[in-house]
Design an enzyme around this catalytic site. Structure first.
Site, PDB file in Angstrom:
ATOM      1  CE1 TYR A   1       1.950   0.426   0.442  1.00 22.38           C
ATOM      2  CE2 TYR A   1       3.890   0.783   1.795  1.00 22.38           C
ATOM      3  CZ  TYR A   1       3.274   0.156   0.736  1.00 22.38           C
ATOM      4  OH  TYR A   1       3.976  -0.746  -0.023  1.00 22.38           O
TER       5      TYR A   1
ATOM      6  CG  ASP B   1      13.997   0.563   3.107  1.00 24.20           C
ATOM      7  OD1 ASP B   1      13.414   0.916   2.059  1.00 24.20           O
ATOM      8  OD2 ASP B   1      14.209  -0.631   3.384  1.00 24.20           O
TER       9      ASP B   1
ATOM     10  CE  LYS C   1      13.841  -4.505   1.531  1.00 26.46           C
ATOM     11  NZ  LYS C   1      13.286  -3.425   2.368  1.00 26.46           N
TER      12      LYS C   1
ATOM     13  N   GLY D   1       2.496   6.284   5.686  1.00 30.90           N
ATOM     14  CA  GLY D   1       3.659   5.504   5.276  1.00 30.90           C
ATOM     15  C   GLY D   1       3.930   5.464   3.778  1.00 30.90           C
TER      16      GLY D   1
ATOM     17  CB  THR E   1      11.160  -6.052  -2.279  1.00 29.76           C
ATOM     18  OG1 THR E   1      10.309  -5.897  -1.143  1.00 29.76           O
ATOM     19  CG2 THR E   1      10.518  -7.001  -3.275  1.00 29.76           C
TER      20      THR E   1
END
Ligand code: ATR
Length: 289
Positions: free
Chosen positions: A229, A108, A71, A250, A67
């Site tokens: 989210y 993703d 990336k 999300g 993460t």
């Protein structure tokens, strides 16, 4: 679950990593399937990333998620990448192969599409134009996934127009149809006749400015999706729901993108269930969140 000497181990490399929900997601599935394994948060300073990621096979890891902010570095560090990672230049899932090589994937876009289909809003790739707000890493994954799914018109709008233009020119060759840039001030125009609206910006996230977007020009049949989210129901989703549009939050994207890594590391295809969502939401909404 008590670990044995044969435990399968995976984790998540990030900096910081303490906010990540992934250990909870994978921990839920490990328990659900009674797997002798663990998924561990791995806080790795960017200056140590290249060494840390190359150590995964030596330490017996099956792989790891990657993460922020690693990336792109992960893309450079792995031995092979899947087509989506190649397209995006980023890797969020690493699988250690039998021979100790690092295989990089980008899941993703997969998570985004699976979440959209699972919501059963009636949206199909041939439903019409898709409008994407934002032009960061998340937007790139979403645009690539929509084009790959066969959407014939993707509109991209971003505060910094040059970033939207960069996505348009980079992905133009992927599109059988059109990829167009809509000026940020003219977002409402991009909603006309759209079958899907996706917010990939940080607007509306807790601690960030609100997303102010009048939805008057959006057809009522259009699906509205937010990849934010926190909160689960953003102002955008609340406004869309109130006028009758189908909405998709999300959290599902995060849960669905995790399935691919879990299956590769632990050998079981996990499901995104209401129980999993509740378990993860307890953490998001609980006192410790
Ligand atoms: P990620 O890689 O997670 O998508 P990012 O690259 O930081 O994150 O992208 C964040 C997105 O939110 C960008 O599209 C950004 O717009 P800019 O490219 O103009 O920076 C958008 N964003 C963030 N804050 C914003 C704001 N106050 N108004 C409009 N857009 C904003």
């Amino acid at each position: 679950m008590t670990l044995s000497g044969k435990s399968r181990i995976a984790g998540i490399l990030g900096w910081p990593v303490s906010h990540s929900l992934s250990p909870r997601v994978h921990g839920f599935w490990l328990r659900e399937h009674g797997i002798d394994g663990a998924y561990i948060p791995l806080p790795v300073d960017p200056k140590n990333f290249a060494v840390a990621v190359r150590a995964l096979p030596q330490l017996g890891f099956r792989g790891a998620n990657v993460t922020v902010p690693h990336k792109e570095a992960a893309f450079r560090a792995v031995d092979v990448v899947d087509p989506m990672a190649e397209r995006l230049g980023t890797v969020n899932t690493i699988v250690v192969t039998e021979t100790g090589k690092l295989e990089g994937r980008s899941t993703d876009g997969y998570g985004f599409m699976e979440n959209l289909y699972a919501a059963e809003t009636g949206w199909r790739a041939n439903s019409g134009a898709a409008m994407v707000l934002g032009a960061g890493g998340a937007a790139r994954a979403v645009v690539a996934a929509l084009l790959e799914a066969g959407v014939n018109e993707v509109r991209v709008s971003n505060r910094t127009c040059a970033r939207a233009e960069a996505i348009a020119s980079e992905f133009a060759h992927m599109a059988a149809g059109e990829i167009t840039v809509v000026p940020w001030e003219a977002c409402a125009v991009g909603l006309e006749n759209a079958a899907l609206l996706v917010n990939t910006t940080t607007l509306g996230m807790i601690g960030h400015p609100a997303l102010y977007l009048p939805l008057g020009t959006l057809p009522l049949s259009a699906t509205v999706m937010d990849i934010v989210y926190t909160p689960l129901e953003t102002e955008l989703l609340a406004a869309a729901r109130a006028r009758g549009n189908p909405v998709v939050d999300g959290l599902g994207m995060l849960l669905h993108q995790a399935r691919a890594g879990f299956a590769a590391w632990f050998g079981v295809e996990p499901q995104v269930t209401a129980d999993l969502r509740r378990f993860v939401l307890d953490d998001l909404e609980g006192p410790a969140a």
